[in-house]
Design a protein around this motif. Structure first.
Motif, PDB file in Angstrom:
ATOM      1  N   VAL A 147       4.878 -13.554   1.075  1.00 31.24           N
ATOM      2  CA  VAL A 147       5.178 -14.552   2.098  1.00 31.24           C
ATOM      3  C   VAL A 147       4.644 -15.917   1.662  1.00 31.24           C
ATOM      4  O   VAL A 147       3.495 -16.037   1.249  1.00 31.24           O
ATOM      5  CB  VAL A 147       4.550 -14.179   3.455  1.00 31.24           C
ATOM      6  CG1 VAL A 147       4.880 -15.241   4.510  1.00 31.24           C
ATOM      7  CG2 VAL A 147       5.028 -12.805   3.923  1.00 31.24           C
ATOM      8  N   SER A 148       5.501 -16.918   1.751  1.00 27.74           N
ATOM      9  CA  SER A 148       5.043 -18.297   1.621  1.00 27.74           C
ATOM     10  C   SER A 148       5.242 -18.982   2.967  1.00 27.74           C
ATOM     11  O   SER A 148       6.008 -18.505   3.804  1.00 27.74           O
ATOM     12  CB  SER A 148       5.809 -19.036   0.515  1.00 27.74           C
ATOM     13  OG  SER A 148       7.189 -19.073   0.809  1.00 27.74           O
ATOM     14  N   SER A 149       4.553 -20.070   3.175  1.00 29.01           N
ATOM     15  CA  SER A 149       4.652 -20.773   4.458  1.00 29.01           C
ATOM     16  C   SER A 149       4.784 -22.264   4.212  1.00 29.01           C
ATOM     17  O   SER A 149       4.546 -22.758   3.109  1.00 29.01           O
ATOM     18  CB  SER A 149       3.425 -20.488   5.332  1.00 29.01           C
ATOM     19  OG  SER A 149       2.240 -20.917   4.668  1.00 29.01           O
ATOM     20  N   GLY A 150       5.185 -22.978   5.254  1.00 24.98           N
ATOM     21  CA  GLY A 150       5.249 -24.424   5.187  1.00 24.98           C
ATOM     22  C   GLY A 150       4.361 -25.018   6.268  1.00 24.98           C
ATOM     23  O   GLY A 150       4.196 -24.426   7.335  1.00 24.98           O
ATOM     24  N   PHE A 151       3.787 -26.167   5.995  1.00 24.12           N
ATOM     25  CA  PHE A 151       2.994 -26.880   7.001  1.00 24.12           C
ATOM     26  C   PHE A 151       3.622 -28.254   7.158  1.00 24.12           C
ATOM     27  O   PHE A 151       3.562 -29.083   6.258  1.00 24.12           O
ATOM     28  CB  PHE A 151       1.534 -27.002   6.573  1.00 24.12           C
ATOM     29  CG  PHE A 151       0.669 -27.642   7.630  1.00 24.12           C
ATOM     30  CD1 PHE A 151       0.211 -26.908   8.709  1.00 24.12           C
ATOM     31  CD2 PHE A 151       0.325 -28.988   7.546  1.00 24.12           C
ATOM     32  CE1 PHE A 151      -0.581 -27.501   9.692  1.00 24.12           C
ATOM     33  CE2 PHE A 151      -0.454 -29.588   8.526  1.00 24.12           C
ATOM     34  CZ  PHE A 151      -0.915 -28.838   9.598  1.00 24.12           C
ATOM     35  N   HIS A 152       4.243 -28.483   8.316  1.00 19.22           N
ATOM     36  CA  HIS A 152       5.030 -29.696   8.517  1.00 19.22           C
ATOM     37  C   HIS A 152       4.596 -30.530   9.717  1.00 19.22           C
ATOM     38  O   HIS A 152       4.976 -31.690   9.816  1.00 19.22           O
ATOM     39  CB  HIS A 152       6.504 -29.332   8.692  1.00 19.22           C
ATOM     40  CG  HIS A 152       7.057 -28.534   7.559  1.00 19.22           C
ATOM     41  ND1 HIS A 152       7.441 -29.102   6.362  1.00 19.22           N
ATOM     42  CD2 HIS A 152       7.281 -27.198   7.430  1.00 19.22           C
ATOM     43  CE1 HIS A 152       7.883 -28.155   5.541  1.00 19.22           C
ATOM     44  NE2 HIS A 152       7.801 -26.996   6.167  1.00 19.22           N
ATOM     45  N   ILE A 198       8.189 -18.897   5.626  1.00 13.85           N
ATOM     46  CA  ILE A 198       8.085 -19.203   7.050  1.00 13.85           C
ATOM     47  C   ILE A 198       7.799 -20.695   7.212  1.00 13.85           C
ATOM     48  O   ILE A 198       6.749 -21.189   6.819  1.00 13.85           O
ATOM     49  CB  ILE A 198       6.982 -18.360   7.715  1.00 13.85           C
ATOM     50  CG1 ILE A 198       7.282 -16.864   7.506  1.00 13.85           C
ATOM     51  CG2 ILE A 198       6.882 -18.688   9.201  1.00 13.85           C
ATOM     52  CD1 ILE A 198       6.182 -15.944   7.993  1.00 13.85           C
ATOM     53  N   VAL A 199       8.756 -21.385   7.811  1.00 18.47           N
ATOM     54  CA  VAL A 199       8.674 -22.845   7.928  1.00 18.47           C
ATOM     55  C   VAL A 199       7.779 -23.259   9.088  1.00 18.47           C
ATOM     56  O   VAL A 199       7.037 -24.230   8.990  1.00 18.47           O
ATOM     57  CB  VAL A 199      10.083 -23.430   8.113  1.00 18.47           C
ATOM     58  CG1 VAL A 199      10.034 -24.950   8.266  1.00 18.47           C
ATOM     59  CG2 VAL A 199      10.981 -23.040   6.941  1.00 18.47           C
ATOM     60  N   THR A 200       7.864 -22.544  10.206  1.00 13.36           N
ATOM     61  CA  THR A 200       7.123 -22.911  11.414  1.00 13.36           C
ATOM     62  C   THR A 200       6.241 -21.758  11.863  1.00 13.36           C
ATOM     63  O   THR A 200       6.627 -20.593  11.775  1.00 13.36           O
ATOM     64  CB  THR A 200       8.104 -23.296  12.537  1.00 13.36           C
ATOM     65  OG1 THR A 200       9.106 -22.276  12.661  1.00 13.36           O
ATOM     66  CG2 THR A 200       8.804 -24.616  12.223  1.00 13.36           C
TER      67      THR A 200
END
Length: 424
Positions: free
Chosen positions: A158-163, A137-139
């Motif tokens: 689940v992995s995630s991104g913090f941008h 999950i990018v956002t």
């Protein structure tokens, strides 16, 4: 739904591209019978669901970086389900193995950007059909939340991104009362994932300070040094900007939004015009809610607003300038700094994020401490002549010549393998 181990039985067609040479030059039948050797030498291709609320042709660092990472994963043989909001225009640079489109809604004050409706049943059905090994999950918006809930209900890692440092944006939008709730939500969201990808170690530390306790993996950023290259210099473009051989062109590229502090750049440029006899032009590339305000601020100055640019026009704008100025203090990385350096521009920026990693003070640019606006303005006022700027720009390009996308793709791939092996 029980997830089979991604390190189960391997077939020759499951070998990543990077190991095809091994299979080609060895006895494949013998290798396939040696599971231990296989597990050490190769990893299977993953089925990855990528969930994002921004995607090209939207122009922002998250969308463009994600595109490069997805292209790299696909070249390695991984299969991708892309879950994103609908768009009026399609991205011509990437075709996912499967796509799930949800309804889109404009973001307040950012009509060109959309968030995805949390269509849980549609997202859940796409995941069921694709059977991913991991959901990334990018956002963290409504679509990301729906995907998180769907994946967890199916026991899929689940992995995630913090941008984007949303928790820091509130002070620029008169929304200070939202800072604590946003911090609480981000902490909860990322702590409900197996792993969070961050673009830098500084960002990892910021999340840890926020109370995010899940494992973190640094997935850096790269730059296409052919696309962003001094060879795209355009004398006719400089003429349209009103810049002759004695005129220094200062460039900003990015959103025109309060958190980017472009007003500081315009004010610093005004001080330059007042206190120096050097000829200079400020070119601002981008669009956003602050554009009209900034145009009023710079209307009596030599400030040129181009609107959003992409492709060859963006490459020309970078290569035809003399220095890059970037005053944002809420970046998780700042891809535009790499693009500017690859284009042969020295950089004026704060000493953190991408600039901290790649700009060398007084060699390829000027770095000042976070919050020291006076120092930032001072560096702009004291910029040297064009020959010196050109030499520093050559230093900048030399320093990032090997900062491509191969290593970030490998980092992202490793992070996804780690998440896929984690217990939900």
């Amino acid at each position: 739904m029980e997830q089979a181990s991604v390190f189960g039985h391997l077939k020759q067609q499951d070998f990543p591209e990077s190991f095809k040479f091994y299979i080609k030059n060895k006895n494949a039948q013998h290798i396939q019978h040696d599971q231990r050797v296989l597990n050490e030498l190769v990893r299977p291709r993953l089925r990855i669901a990528i969930v994002t609320e921004t995607w090209p042709p939207e122009i922002n660092g998250v969308a463009l970086s994600l595109l490069q990472l997805c292209k790299g994963l696909q070249r390695q043989g991984h299969k991708i389900l892309l879950i994103r909001p609908q768009q009026k225009q399609a991205c011509s640079h990437f075709v996912p193995n499967k796509e799930c489109l949800v309804l889109a809604q404009s973001i307040p004050r950012y009509p060109s950007l959309k968030f995805g409706w949390p269509q849980y049943l549609k997202v859940s059905g796409a995941i069921d059909e694709f059977i991913p090994d991991v959901v990334h999950i990018v956002t963290e918006g409504p679509l990301g939340l729906a995907a998180l809930q769907a994946a967890k209900s199916k026991n899929i890692p689940v992995s995630s991104g913090f941008h984007s440092a949303f928790q820091d944006f509130s002070r620029f939008f008169d929304l200070a009362f939202l800072m604590k709730p946003v911090q609480h939500y981000l902490r909860w969201f990322h702590n409900n994932t197996q792993l969070t990808c961050v673009p830098s170690q500084n960002t990892a530390q910021s999340l840890q300070d926020l109370g995010v306790l899940c494992p973190m993996a640094v997935v850096g950023r790269g730059v296409d040094v052919d696309c962003f290259n001094p060879k795209h210099y355009s004398a006719p473009l400089r003429q349209r900007w009103g810049a002759d051989e004695q005129t220094a062109v200062l460039l900003y590229v990015g959103r025109l939004s309060p958190e980017k502090e472009v007003n500081l750049i315009v004010n610093a440029f005004a001080a330059m015009q007042k206190n120096s006899t050097k000829k200079a032009v400020l070119v601002i590339v981008g669009d956003g809610p602050e554009r009209e305000k900034l145009q009023r601020l710079g209307q009596s100055l030599r400030v040129i607003f181009t609107g959003s640019l992409s492709g060859a026009k963006l490459s020309e704008a970078y290569a035809s300038a003399d220095a890059f100025v970037f005053a944002s203090q809420v970046e998780t990385f700042g891809n535009v700094v790499l693009e500017a350096m690859a284009s042969g521009l020295p950089v004026v920026a704060y000493d953190y994020a991408c600039a901290q990693q790649h700009v060398r003070h007084l060699r390829s640019g000027w770095l000042c401490a976070l919050g020291d606006a006076a120092a930032f303005i001072g560096f702009m006022q004291r910029l040297p002549d064009r020959p010196t700027l050109k030499q520093m720009g050559l230093n900048a390009r030399s320093d990032i010549q090997d900062v491509g996308w191969r290593h970030p793709v490998q980092q992202f791939e490793q992070a996804l393998y780690s998440a896929a092996q984690a217990k939900t």
